[in-house]
Design a protein around this motif. Structure first.
Motif, PDB file in Angstrom:
ATOM      1  N   ASP A  70       6.684   3.176   5.587  1.00 13.20           N
ATOM      2  CA  ASP A  70       6.093   2.757   6.841  1.00 13.20           C
ATOM      3  C   ASP A  70       4.758   3.497   6.953  1.00 13.20           C
ATOM      4  N   ILE A  71       3.801   2.922   7.649  1.00 13.57           N
ATOM      5  CA  ILE A  71       2.513   3.599   7.838  1.00 13.57           C
ATOM      6  C   ILE A  71       2.639   4.674   8.917  1.00 13.57           C
ATOM      7  N   MET A  72       3.209   4.289  10.060  1.00 19.27           N
ATOM      8  CA  MET A  72       3.308   5.207  11.195  1.00 19.27           C
ATOM      9  C   MET A  72       4.601   6.016  11.106  1.00 19.27           C
ATOM     10  N   ILE A 112       3.763   1.105  -4.646  1.00 20.77           N
ATOM     11  CA  ILE A 112       3.997   1.512  -3.258  1.00 20.77           C
ATOM     12  C   ILE A 112       3.851   0.285  -2.365  1.00 20.77           C
ATOM     13  N   VAL A 113       4.921  -0.038  -1.639  1.00 21.30           N
ATOM     14  CA  VAL A 113       4.882  -1.126  -0.664  1.00 21.30           C
ATOM     15  C   VAL A 113       4.833  -0.486   0.716  1.00 21.30           C
ATOM     16  N   VAL A 114       3.838  -0.886   1.514  1.00 27.14           N
ATOM     17  CA  VAL A 114       3.713  -0.325   2.856  1.00 27.14           C
ATOM     18  C   VAL A 114       4.127  -1.346   3.906  1.00 27.14           C
ATOM     19  N   PHE A 115       4.697  -0.815   5.004  1.00 26.25           N
ATOM     20  CA  PHE A 115       5.060  -1.648   6.158  1.00 26.25           C
ATOM     21  C   PHE A 115       4.192  -1.194   7.319  1.00 26.25           C
ATOM     22  N   MET A 156       3.773  -5.413   3.745  1.00 21.74           N
ATOM     23  CA  MET A 156       4.599  -6.313   4.555  1.00 21.74           C
ATOM     24  C   MET A 156       4.426  -5.931   6.018  1.00 21.74           C
ATOM     25  N   SER A 157       4.235  -6.951   6.867  1.00 15.55           N
ATOM     26  CA  SER A 157       4.104  -6.634   8.285  1.00 15.55           C
ATOM     27  C   SER A 157       5.486  -6.608   8.937  1.00 15.55           C
ATOM     28  N   LYS A 158       5.591  -5.776   9.958  1.00 15.21           N
ATOM     29  CA  LYS A 158       6.834  -5.664  10.713  1.00 15.21           C
ATOM     30  C   LYS A 158       6.751  -6.585  11.920  1.00 15.21           C
ATOM     31  N   PRO A 159       7.871  -7.133  12.388  1.00 16.37           N
ATOM     32  CA  PRO A 159       9.204  -6.935  11.803  1.00 16.37           C
ATOM     33  C   PRO A 159       9.290  -7.621  10.443  1.00 16.37           C
TER      34      PRO A 159
END
Length: 122
Positions: free
Chosen positions: A55-57, A80-83, A104-107
């Motif tokens: 996750d980024i945050m 590395i896959v970031v959300f 990938m964007s959340k949700p």
């Protein structure tokens, strides 16, 4: 370990991390979970995973700092896959600048994540 590919998952939402852990372990991957960036870096250094999901945050150390640490301090080419929550284009671009492999964007869809993981680790 039975030769399962190792994944470090950095996610501070415990419900999401439990769901992703369940889905990915069902596919045969071995997961190490961190709920903050500091623990993420420790797990990466300890287990040398084949893939990092972050996750980024996050508390203490952000996902961007994790990417930077992996690429610049550890000199690893680990995918590395970031959300990140939608609408954070600048942060996403910064993540790619730092060396993120995918975003990938959340949700996020756990099933889509499993497909992306399989693609990156095949």
């Amino acid at each position: 370990m039975n030769g399962a590919k190792k994944i470090v998952l950095a996610e501070d939402n415990s419900m999401l991390s439990k769901l992703l852990k369940f889905k990915l372990e069902k596919e045969g991957y071995s997961l190490f979970i961190a709920d903050n960036g500091k623990k993420t870096i420790e797990l990466i250094e300890e287990h040398n995973p084949e893939l990092i999901l972050t996750d980024i945050m996050m508390p203490f150390v952000s996902g961007l700092e994790v990417i930077s640490h992996v690429r610049n301090k550890l000199n690893l080419l680990t995918p590395i896959v970031v959300f990140s929550a939608a609408g954070q284009e600048q942060i996403v671009l910064k993540a790619f600048d730092l060396g993120a492999t995918d975003f990938m964007s959340k949700p996020l869809s756990p099933n889509e994540l499993v497909l992306r993981v399989k693609r990156l680790l095949s």
